[in-house]
Design a protein around this motif. Structure first.
Motif, PDB file in Angstrom:
ATOM      1  N   ILE A 148      -2.926  24.444  49.779  1.00 27.14           N
ATOM      2  CA  ILE A 148      -2.648  23.161  50.431  1.00 27.14           C
ATOM      3  C   ILE A 148      -3.935  22.395  50.365  1.00 27.14           C
ATOM      4  CG2 ILE A 148      -2.012  21.850  52.447  1.00 27.14           C
ATOM      5  CD1 ILE A 148       0.216  23.205  50.949  1.00 27.14           C
TER       6      ILE A 148
ATOM      7  N   SER B 188       7.703  18.483  52.841  1.00 26.51           N
ATOM      8  CA  SER B 188       6.763  17.536  52.955  1.00 26.51           C
ATOM      9  C   SER B 188       5.968  17.499  51.497  1.00 26.51           C
ATOM     10  CB  SER B 188       5.551  18.113  53.828  1.00 26.51           C
ATOM     11  OG  SER B 188       5.166  19.343  53.880  1.00 26.51           O
ATOM     12  N   LEU B 189       5.806  18.598  50.797  1.00 26.08           N
ATOM     13  CA  LEU B 189       5.107  18.588  49.507  1.00 26.08           C
ATOM     14  C   LEU B 189       5.930  17.770  48.359  1.00 26.08           C
ATOM     15  CD1 LEU B 189       3.759  22.228  49.385  1.00 26.08           C
ATOM     16  CD2 LEU B 189       2.483  20.016  49.563  1.00 26.08           C
TER      17      LEU B 189
ATOM     18  N   ASN C 139      13.129  23.031  54.932  1.00 27.21           N
ATOM     19  CA  ASN C 139      11.951  23.723  54.970  1.00 27.21           C
ATOM     20  C   ASN C 139      10.849  22.680  55.227  1.00 27.21           C
ATOM     21  OD1 ASN C 139       9.528  24.910  53.741  1.00 27.21           O
ATOM     22  ND2 ASN C 139      10.773  26.696  53.340  1.00 27.21           N
ATOM     23  N   ARG C 140      10.108  22.858  56.176  1.00 28.15           N
ATOM     24  CA  ARG C 140       9.264  21.665  56.472  1.00 28.15           C
ATOM     25  C   ARG C 140       8.079  21.521  55.467  1.00 28.15           C
ATOM     26  NH1 ARG C 140       7.386  21.283  62.425  1.00 28.15           N
ATOM     27  NH2 ARG C 140       9.575  20.593  62.679  1.00 28.15           N
ATOM     28  N   ASN C 141       7.689  22.737  54.942  1.00 25.60           N
ATOM     29  CA  ASN C 141       6.557  22.896  54.084  1.00 25.60           C
ATOM     30  C   ASN C 141       6.895  22.320  52.580  1.00 25.60           C
ATOM     31  OD1 ASN C 141       4.668  23.870  55.627  1.00 25.60           O
ATOM     32  ND2 ASN C 141       5.190  25.771  55.400  1.00 25.60           N
ATOM     33  N   LEU C 142       7.929  22.823  52.110  1.00 22.07           N
ATOM     34  CA  LEU C 142       8.552  22.260  50.853  1.00 22.07           C
ATOM     35  C   LEU C 142       9.034  20.860  50.891  1.00 22.07           C
ATOM     36  CD1 LEU C 142      10.838  25.166  49.636  1.00 22.07           C
ATOM     37  CD2 LEU C 142       8.557  25.009  49.253  1.00 22.07           C
TER      38      LEU C 142
ATOM     39  N   HIS D  95       7.162  30.279  46.919  1.00 25.51           N
ATOM     40  CA  HIS D  95       7.422  30.373  48.455  1.00 25.51           C
ATOM     41  C   HIS D  95       9.195  30.162  48.594  1.00 25.51           C
ATOM     42  CE1 HIS D  95       3.128  30.009  49.137  1.00 25.51           C
ATOM     43  NE2 HIS D  95       3.597  30.092  50.547  1.00 25.51           N
TER      44      HIS D  95
ATOM     45  N   TYR E  22       3.288  26.439  44.575  1.00 25.00           N
ATOM     46  CA  TYR E  22       3.822  26.612  46.052  1.00 25.00           C
ATOM     47  C   TYR E  22       5.116  26.643  46.083  1.00 25.00           C
ATOM     48  CZ  TYR E  22       3.788  26.299  51.268  1.00 25.00           C
ATOM     49  OH  TYR E  22       3.922  26.573  52.158  1.00 25.00           O
TER      50      TYR E  22
ATOM     51  N   ARG F 269       0.237  17.055  58.628  1.00 27.35           N
ATOM     52  CA  ARG F 269       0.270  18.585  58.752  1.00 27.35           C
ATOM     53  C   ARG F 269      -0.622  18.995  60.062  1.00 27.35           C
ATOM     54  NH1 ARG F 269       1.087  22.140  54.986  1.00 27.35           N
ATOM     55  NH2 ARG F 269      -0.401  23.589  55.816  1.00 27.35           N
TER      56      ARG F 269
ATOM     57  N   TYR G 272      -0.444  12.404  54.809  1.00 27.37           N
ATOM     58  CA  TYR G 272       0.162  14.077  54.770  1.00 27.37           C
ATOM     59  C   TYR G 272      -0.885  14.766  55.378  1.00 27.37           C
ATOM     60  CZ  TYR G 272       0.758  18.395  52.576  1.00 27.37           C
ATOM     61  OH  TYR G 272       1.025  19.853  52.728  1.00 27.37           O
TER      62      TYR G 272
END
Length: 421
Positions: free
Chosen positions: A284, A222-223, A217-220, A335, A331, A394, A390
């Motif tokens: 974000i 990267s965070l 999961n790219r969003n998870l 998510h 997040y 994004r 970051y």
């Protein structure tokens, strides 16, 4: 919008009140341990070691803890971790009360607490969603939980500073021991049904599943990487605050408590703002702005010459750090798919708490080599650079062009302050 709306849920209210008392005791003990070790040894390296052993289990055990918790009754596990934490606090209180100032044993007890926390924090975070009936109120509950934690960060060190300078370290440790009684009473009154979820897979297979889910999961991912960098290189600046208080500002234990309380005050300000946010709004962008505030304030703190100025920037570090970590936590919780929530949270705990001890050790070693001010300045600079990287990442994923304006949501901030006025 009611900032305390999550407290209308019985289970969360009991959890909130019980933890409020317990966490004040925890921060009193944390402050007392740091001061005691530095008073006895005068060593920045040993300060780093204490921070390292108290949190390194989260790095090693958190992924396992997430899979383990998914397979067992999380509420019962939470009760067990609280009981063991109380026993550990009692052992440390007895050690100091009888004047047995054995640094290796203090480090060992800090390691035991770290092992407990690897399971306890993941368990508490994954239970949050079960305590709030309306899931739209989950971000509010998370923010209130953070507010509670950071209020304790203000009250605990402040009270500890007074007690350390008047009654001694042992009283701080005994207060922490007795502070577990309210949380155990509140847990006994909760009506939470969290049955175990047996799985046909072995725990190592589930570990792999959790890793593949988070990394895929790219969003998870990267965070979590962003939080890892912050926890490794920026958040550990706090390890060196006893040196700032005692040596650079010629202070006492009370001065050290002011630094901790200032950061806690900033965190509460940040948490109150987050508690008023609507579900998932601007998370974000807030995290990016927080990263900038955090990194910059740490850099300014490093070369502050006057105590009031240093405390001001310490407050801003609390604002930035709280917003950054809480937004990432929110997040992930909102998510991640339910079947993977505990495992996803375990990677958050690993990145947040697990990397801090490594960073604390590095900060202590680096401060011994080049001095505390230079070390703290470098840590803040890394935080700023990581935030910029970051944003670039994004924007690249979204096909946008990087601009300086993209770093901070200027127009939204203007509108916010205009409405506030």
């Amino acid at each position: 919008m009611n900032i305390f709306r999550s407290l209308r849920y019985r289970n969360f209210k009991l959890f909130f009140y019980g933890q409020s008392v317990s966490l004040i005791g925890t921060w009193m003990q944390k402050t007392a341990v740091s001061w005691l070790v530095y008073r006895l040894t005068g060593s920045a390296v040993l300060l780093g070691v204490v921070g390292f052993v108290s949190l390194i289990p989260s790095l090693i055990l958190s992924p396992y803890a997430g899979s383990f918790i998914d397979r067992h009754n999380r509420f019962r596990l939470l009760v067990v971790t609280q009981v063991i934490s109380m026993v550990q606090a009692g052992a440390l209180a007895a050690l100091v009360f009888f004047g047995y100032y054995n640094i290796p044993l203090i480090i060992l007890l800090s390691l035991v607490q770290g092992i407990i926390n690897a399971f306890d924090v993941t368990c508490r975070q994954s239970l949050m969603v079960e305590m709030v009936d309306n899931k739209d109120d989950l971000p509010n509950a998370i923010a209130l939980n953070s507010t509670m934690t950071n209020f304790a960060r203000i009250a605990g060190p402040a009270v500890a500073g007074i007690i350390l300078s008047t009654l001694g370290e042992d009283i701080c440790f005994f207060i922490n021991f007795f502070s577990y009684l309210p949380v155990l009473m509140c847990l006994s009154m909760m009506r939470l049904h969290t049955p175990a979820k047996p799985s046909s897979n072995d725990i190592w297979t589930e570990l792999k599943e959790g890793f593949h889910y988070v990394s895929g999961n790219r969003n998870l991912s990267s965070l979590i990487i962003m939080l890892t960098i912050s926890s490794l290189f920026v958040i550990p600046f706090n390890t060196l605050m006893p040196i700032f208080a005692k040596d650079l500002f010629s202070g006492t234990a009370k001065t050290f408590s002011w630094f901790e309380s200032a950061a806690g005050a900033g965190s509460v300000i940040s948490a109150i703002y987050l508690a008023n946010l609507k579900k998932g709004k601007n998370l974000i962008k807030i995290m990016i702005a927080a990263g900038i505030v955090f990194g910059a304030s740490v850099m300014f703190l490093a070369y502050s010459k006057h105590l009031p100025v240093a405390l001001l920037f310490m407050t801003l570090t609390g604002v930035g750090m709280m917003a950054q970590t809480s937004v990432i936590n929110t997040y992930i919780q909102t998510h991640a798919v339910p079947a993977m929530r505990a495992r996803a949270i375990s990677y958050y705990v690993m990145a947040y708490q697990g990397m801090v001890p490594v960073g604390s050790l590095l900060a202590g070693l680096l401060a011994g080599a080049i001095g505390p001010r230079r070390t703290v300045f470098i840590e803040g600079a890394i935080g700023l650079i990581a935030t910029i990287v970051y944003v670039v990442y994004r924007n690249k994923v979204a096909g946008k062009v990087f601009t300086i304006k993209s770093l901070v949501p200027v127009e939204r901030l203007k509108a916010y302050f205009k409405n506030a006025a």
